[in-house]
Design an enzyme around this catalytic site. Sequence first.
Site, PDB file in Angstrom:
ATOM      1  N   HIS A 171      47.719  46.520  45.862  1.00 51.68           N
ATOM      2  CA  HIS A 171      47.963  45.121  46.188  1.00 51.68           C
ATOM      3  C   HIS A 171      49.319  44.688  45.649  1.00 51.68           C
ATOM      4  O   HIS A 171      49.926  45.370  44.816  1.00 51.68           O
ATOM      5  CB  HIS A 171      46.856  44.218  45.618  1.00 51.68           C
ATOM      6  CG  HIS A 171      46.771  44.207  44.120  1.00 51.68           C
ATOM      7  ND1 HIS A 171      47.549  43.403  43.319  1.00 51.68           N
ATOM      8  CD2 HIS A 171      45.973  44.907  43.259  1.00 51.68           C
ATOM      9  CE1 HIS A 171      47.246  43.589  42.052  1.00 51.68           C
ATOM     10  NE2 HIS A 171      46.299  44.502  41.972  1.00 51.68           N
ATOM     11  N   CYS A 184      44.321  49.059  39.065  1.00 53.26           N
ATOM     12  CA  CYS A 184      44.828  48.916  40.427  1.00 53.26           C
ATOM     13  C   CYS A 184      46.264  49.432  40.537  1.00 53.26           C
ATOM     14  O   CYS A 184      46.921  49.720  39.541  1.00 53.26           O
ATOM     15  CB  CYS A 184      44.772  47.458  40.872  1.00 53.26           C
ATOM     16  SG  CYS A 184      43.132  46.929  41.420  1.00 53.26           S
TER      17      CYS A 184
END
Length: 209
Positions: A171, A184
């Site tokens: 992301h 992440c």
Amino acid sequence: MALFSLSPTVLRTLGCFMIAVAMSSCAGRQKKHKLTGETQYIDGTRSAAPRYALQQVDVESWWKGDGVAGAPKVVISLGEQKAYFYKGSEVVGVSSVSTGEENHPTPTGSYRIQQKSPAHRSSQYGDYVDASGNVVAENIESGVDPRPPGSKYRGASMPYFMRFNRGIGMHAGFLPGYPASHGCVRMPDHMAQTFYRNVSIGTPVVVKY
């Protein structure tokens, strides 16, 4: 010739010279270590960045995959802190990334894109905010850090989220130049958008050292 025997004019000239050298030397050291207080962001925003942190200037990301045929695949290199986008056997894009830090490492392995969410928010990490949306406590872990009375949890923004392993995905986010996430894979905003447009549910994702 001894220093005390020099003429007053020569002594004044020598003294001015020594002072100038000392001042220029100090100025050089100050300039080298000067902190401006400014924060740099690849995507020009502040929303995804820790307070007072400096973001790495992105000079390595690129994309040339528009119109290129071939099955997509993403290969994330933890050692290089880069994500490679393949179409077929050709690398058509490279993005700088920031993966999981030591206590929250990004797991290696072979995965596939499970979900795409353009305006995703974390269900685990974020801030406690008051009724007006003002931050009461920042960078907290929901269910672990006590919630101040009258506040509510607001998950951290994770734009262009591409889930590939449980709660972990790629992301847009803050890149300090080293692994710093909770697992992440953060990317510059423009590269997260590009990867997001070019992956589909089921696209292979390989994470390696």
